[in-house]
Scaffold this active site. Structure first.
Site, PDB file in Angstrom:
ATOM      1  N   LYS A   1      37.779  50.045  43.839  1.00 15.57           N
ATOM      2  CA  LYS A   1      38.873  51.008  43.856  1.00 15.57           C
ATOM      3  C   LYS A   1      38.421  52.320  44.524  1.00 15.57           C
ATOM      4  O   LYS A   1      37.223  52.528  44.754  1.00 15.57           O
ATOM      5  CB  LYS A   1      39.344  51.238  42.420  1.00 15.57           C
ATOM      6  CG  LYS A   1      39.906  49.970  41.754  1.00 15.57           C
ATOM      7  CD  LYS A   1      40.340  50.245  40.315  1.00 15.57           C
ATOM      8  CE  LYS A   1      40.941  49.000  39.677  1.00 15.57           C
ATOM      9  NZ  LYS A   1      41.427  49.272  38.293  1.00 15.57           N
TER      10      LYS A   1
ATOM     11  N   TYR B   1      50.088  45.165  41.511  1.00 13.86           N
ATOM     12  CA  TYR B   1      50.140  45.499  40.086  1.00 13.86           C
ATOM     13  C   TYR B   1      51.548  45.312  39.503  1.00 13.86           C
ATOM     14  O   TYR B   1      51.905  45.975  38.533  1.00 13.86           O
ATOM     15  CB  TYR B   1      49.655  46.935  39.868  1.00 13.86           C
ATOM     16  CG  TYR B   1      48.137  47.059  39.816  1.00 13.86           C
ATOM     17  CD1 TYR B   1      47.383  46.303  38.910  1.00 13.86           C
ATOM     18  CD2 TYR B   1      47.460  47.932  40.657  1.00 13.86           C
ATOM     19  CE1 TYR B   1      45.997  46.413  38.861  1.00 13.86           C
ATOM     20  CE2 TYR B   1      46.064  48.046  40.607  1.00 13.86           C
ATOM     21  CZ  TYR B   1      45.346  47.284  39.704  1.00 13.86           C
ATOM     22  OH  TYR B   1      43.977  47.392  39.640  1.00 13.86           O
TER      23      TYR B   1
ATOM     24  N   ASN C   1      38.387  53.253  36.530  1.00 13.03           N
ATOM     25  CA  ASN C   1      37.465  52.196  36.090  1.00 13.03           C
ATOM     26  C   ASN C   1      36.876  51.356  37.228  1.00 13.03           C
ATOM     27  O   ASN C   1      36.394  50.249  37.013  1.00 13.03           O
ATOM     28  CB  ASN C   1      38.109  51.329  35.005  1.00 13.03           C
ATOM     29  CG  ASN C   1      39.322  50.574  35.496  1.00 13.03           C
ATOM     30  OD1 ASN C   1      39.681  50.669  36.671  1.00 13.03           O
ATOM     31  ND2 ASN C   1      39.954  49.815  34.619  1.00 13.03           N
TER      32      ASN C   1
ATOM     33  N   HIS D   1      38.479  46.092  40.327  1.00  6.97           N
ATOM     34  CA  HIS D   1      39.479  45.105  39.914  1.00  6.97           C
ATOM     35  C   HIS D   1      38.930  43.703  40.133  1.00  6.97           C
ATOM     36  O   HIS D   1      38.250  43.456  41.124  1.00  6.97           O
ATOM     37  CB  HIS D   1      40.770  45.259  40.724  1.00  6.97           C
ATOM     38  CG  HIS D   1      41.713  44.098  40.560  1.00  6.97           C
ATOM     39  ND1 HIS D   1      42.616  44.031  39.533  1.00  6.97           N
ATOM     40  CD2 HIS D   1      41.834  42.928  41.259  1.00  6.97           C
ATOM     41  CE1 HIS D   1      43.282  42.863  39.617  1.00  6.97           C
ATOM     42  NE2 HIS D   1      42.832  42.193  40.654  1.00  6.97           N
TER      43      HIS D   1
ATOM     44  N   GLU E   1      46.599  36.991  44.450  1.00 13.48           N
ATOM     45  CA  GLU E   1      46.002  38.212  45.000  1.00 13.48           C
ATOM     46  C   GLU E   1      45.269  37.943  46.308  1.00 13.48           C
ATOM     47  O   GLU E   1      45.324  38.756  47.240  1.00 13.48           O
ATOM     48  CB  GLU E   1      45.067  38.831  43.952  1.00 13.48           C
ATOM     49  CG  GLU E   1      45.836  39.369  42.754  1.00 13.48           C
ATOM     50  CD  GLU E   1      44.971  39.672  41.532  1.00 13.48           C
ATOM     51  OE1 GLU E   1      45.530  40.130  40.520  1.00 13.48           O
ATOM     52  OE2 GLU E   1      43.739  39.455  41.581  1.00 13.48           O
TER      53      GLU E   1
END
Ligand code: IDP
Ligand code: MG
Length: 149
Positions: free
Chosen positions: A9, A49, A112, A115, A126
Site C-alpha cells: 500500500k 474494496y 497497515n 494487502h 483481484e
C-alpha cells in the site's frame, strides 16, 4: 500451485519498506508471477474494496489507497493465500503478532502496509482486476525442488 494477489500500500512505498517486505516473501521461497508499480484510479480502488462499500472507514480507505503509488503483485506457492495472510498478520496491527509484517512495522488499521487476498475466490477476482494474462509469468526456477518436494 496456488496464487495470491498482494499489494504494498502507499504507506509501505512512502516509508521505503518495499525491499524489506519483498525480502521476506522471497526468502520464504514463494515465486513472483507478476509485479506492477502503479497509482490506482479511484474506480479501481472502489471495485477492489467493493465488499467494504458503505462502511464508515470506506471513504478514508479509498483516499489512502489512491494517495500515492502502490506495488501490485501476484505470488505463487504452497497454500500461499493462507500463508501470506499469516505473514501479514492481523488487520489491526495492534493485534498482529511480532514477526509478522503488520506486527513488526505498523501501528494502525488505517496504515497497515499490505494487502493479501483472503481466499481462492478473492485471489482470482483481484488478480483479474489488476493484471492481463500476458502480465502473468509462468516460469520455472531451478531451485523449485529445494522448496517443494
Ligand atoms: P484485510 O486487509 O486484513 O483483509 P479488511 O477487513 O478486508 O482487512 O479491510 C480492508 C482494509 O480496510 C484494511 O486492510 C484496512 O486498510 C482498511 N480498514 C479496515 N477496517 C478499518 C478501520 O476500522 N479503520 C480504518 N481502516 C480500516
Ligand atoms: Mg480483506
Amino acid at each position: 500451485m496456488e496464487r495470491t494477489f498482494v499489494m504494498l500500500k502507499p504507506d509501505a512505498v512512502q516509508r521505503g519498506l518495499i525491499g524489506e517486505i519483498l525480502a521476506r516473501i522471497e526468502a520464504k521461497g514463494f515465486k513472483p508471477v507478476a509485479m506492477k508499480f502503479m497509482r490506482i484510479p479511484k474506480e479501481l480502488a472502489e471495485r477492489h474494496y467493493g465488499e467494504h462499500k458503505g462502511k464508515p472507514f470506506f471513504p478514508g480507505l479509498i483516499e489512502y489507497m489512491t494517495s500515492g503509488p502502490v506495488l501490485v503483485m501476484v505470488w505463487e506457492g504452497e497454500n500461499i493465500i493462507a500463508a501470506m495472510r499469516t505473514m501479514m498478520g492481523a488487520t489491526n496491527p495492534q493485534n498482529a503478532a511480532v514477526g509478522t509484517i503488520r506486527g513488526d512495522f505498523a501501528q494502525q488499521t488505517g496504515r497497515n502496509l499490505i494487502h493479501g487476498s483472503d481466499g481462492p475466490e478473492s485471489a482470482r477476482r483481484e488478480i483479474e482486476l489488476f493484471f492481463n494474462d500476458y502480465e502473468l509469468q509462468n516460469w520455472s526456477r531451478s531451485l523449485d525442488p529445494w522448496y517443494i518436494e
